[in-house]
Design an enzyme around this catalytic site. Sequence first.
Site, PDB file in Angstrom:
ATOM      1  N   SER A   1       0.821  -1.215   0.000  1.00 41.92           N
ATOM      2  CA  SER A   1       0.000   0.000   0.000  1.00 41.92           C
ATOM      3  C   SER A   1       0.855   1.265   0.000  1.00 41.92           C
ATOM      4  CB  SER A   1      -0.897  -0.001   1.242  1.00 41.92           C
ATOM      5  OG  SER A   1      -1.728   1.136   1.231  1.00 41.92           O
TER       6      SER A   1
ATOM      7  N   SER B   1      -3.987   3.445   0.991  1.00 40.69           N
ATOM      8  CA  SER B   1      -4.989   3.444   2.066  1.00 40.69           C
ATOM      9  C   SER B   1      -5.994   4.568   1.825  1.00 40.69           C
ATOM     10  CB  SER B   1      -4.332   3.656   3.423  1.00 40.69           C
ATOM     11  OG  SER B   1      -3.629   2.514   3.806  1.00 40.69           O
TER      12      SER B   1
ATOM     13  N   ASN C   1       9.168   8.490   5.149  1.00 42.80           N
ATOM     14  CA  ASN C   1       8.077   9.259   4.560  1.00 42.80           C
ATOM     15  C   ASN C   1       7.060   9.674   5.606  1.00 42.80           C
ATOM     16  OD1 ASN C   1       5.100   8.166   4.019  1.00 42.80           O
ATOM     17  ND2 ASN C   1       6.473   6.386   4.182  1.00 42.80           N
TER      18      ASN C   1
ATOM     19  N   MET D   1       3.782  11.015   4.432  1.00 43.08           N
ATOM     20  CA  MET D   1       2.808  11.469   3.438  1.00 43.08           C
ATOM     21  C   MET D   1       1.554  11.999   4.140  1.00 43.08           C
ATOM     22  SD  MET D   1       4.564  10.639   0.786  1.00 43.08           S
ATOM     23  CE  MET D   1       3.420  11.009  -0.514  1.00 43.08           C
ATOM     24  N   GLY D   2       1.190  11.363   5.252  1.00 46.07           N
ATOM     25  CA  GLY D   2      -0.024  11.787   5.965  1.00 46.07           C
ATOM     26  C   GLY D   2      -1.297  11.247   5.336  1.00 46.07           C
ATOM     27  N   LEU D   3      -1.190  10.075   4.697  1.00 47.64           N
ATOM     28  CA  LEU D   3      -2.339   9.392   4.094  1.00 47.64           C
ATOM     29  C   LEU D   3      -3.162  10.263   3.143  1.00 47.64           C
ATOM     30  CD1 LEU D   3      -3.467   7.404   7.275  1.00 47.64           C
ATOM     31  CD2 LEU D   3      -2.412   6.432   5.224  1.00 47.64           C
TER      32      LEU D   3
ATOM     33  N   CYS E   1      -2.716   3.845  11.632  1.00 46.99           N
ATOM     34  CA  CYS E   1      -3.063   5.274  11.623  1.00 46.99           C
ATOM     35  C   CYS E   1      -3.538   5.706  13.014  1.00 46.99           C
ATOM     36  CB  CYS E   1      -4.132   5.532  10.581  1.00 46.99           C
ATOM     37  SG  CYS E   1      -5.463   4.366  10.666  1.00 46.99           S
TER      38      CYS E   1
ATOM     39  N   GLY F   1      12.148   0.180   3.433  1.00 48.06           N
ATOM     40  CA  GLY F   1      13.270  -0.191   2.567  1.00 48.06           C
ATOM     41  C   GLY F   1      14.237  -1.145   3.265  1.00 48.06           C
TER      42      GLY F   1
ATOM     43  N   GLY G   1       7.242  -2.801  -1.551  1.00 50.67           N
ATOM     44  CA  GLY G   1       6.984  -1.360  -1.605  1.00 50.67           C
ATOM     45  C   GLY G   1       8.173  -0.569  -2.113  1.00 50.67           C
TER      46      GLY G   1
END
Length: 303
Positions: A21, A46, A69, A71-73, A130, A216, A264
């Site tokens: 994801s 997500s 990261n 990203m903050g979904l 989350c 990673g 990923g």
Amino acid sequence: MTRLKTELFDLDFDPPLILASGILDQTAGSMENLIEKGMGGVVTKSIGKEPRGGHPNPTVVELETGLLNAMGLPNPGIEDFTEEVSELKDRSENVPIIGSIFASNAEDFVYIAEKMVKNGADVIELNLSCPHAEGYGASIASDDRVMGEILEEVSDTIHEPILAKLPPSTEIDEKAVLAENSGADGVVCINTVKGMAINLETQMPILGNEVGGYSGPGVKPIGLRCVYEVYKAVDIPVIGCGGITTGRDALEYVLAGASALQIGTAIKYRGKDAGEKITEEMRTLLNEEEISDLNTIVGDAHG
Ligand SMILES: Cc1cc2nc3c(=O)[nH]c(=O)nc-3n(C[C@H](O)[C@H](O)[C@H](O)COP(=O)(O)O)c2cc1C
């Protein structure tokens, strides 16, 4: 020919490599592209109930052994995203689609899960990493009562298989048992590892959100440990994730107990055809060891 195909929940994963994801999975086109380049299944980004912009920049920092990261979904919200799922379902009929969803309470999880399956998701993956509504930044998985309630309500409502995606923690095996007892059909280990980066020149955190998730090659030992411990604790399938970049990494996860693998950050290092490359490497290594079926070595590191 060495057999790599894995059957989980009456679905064929061939090969058992699944796009994780959050990586190139916001549109039907990008997911289809990754399937054509060797993924045997995909997990969507997500998706939440409402559209969400995510955290301020910078959202990604490249480190020596992985990515950080925050990203903050960011996501378009379930109403808009259902179109991508149904389009992908039409185009890639035989490849399992796993709809990843997040919310801060059981009611919203159920709402989003129902929309996902109605539009073609074969499996639902609950992103339990989350933050939850009352948690002041704590993840849903850190609250046994809330996590159990979410799994029970989603599994009572939908008939499709449910995966619980867990963040790495010392007691991940106990969380996996809770997930199993609350209705999960499988467990995904692991989400990113909480971390941060600091810029010496500005003397400030680099990420806009200050802290983020590490992924990673650097997280592989953590993911392997989690899969190993969870495999011992539950009877449902474990899907391994975290730093799988080569065929050798994938096989190590299988030996630890993973029935299938999510890929990923490797896409950044190996390219969009990472699935094909990792499959080929797995096949070569299995041939060398004269192992004709990948499924026969799941969990063999347990002796
Ligand atoms: C840029 C980025 C975005 C991600 N977004 C999500 C997400 O939306 N939902 C989720 O469950 N995991 C998300 N993840 C975590 C990955 O699915 C995976 O669990 C983690 O990166 C470890 O696997 P890897 O080392 O193969 O990347 C994200 C990871 C990255 C690098």
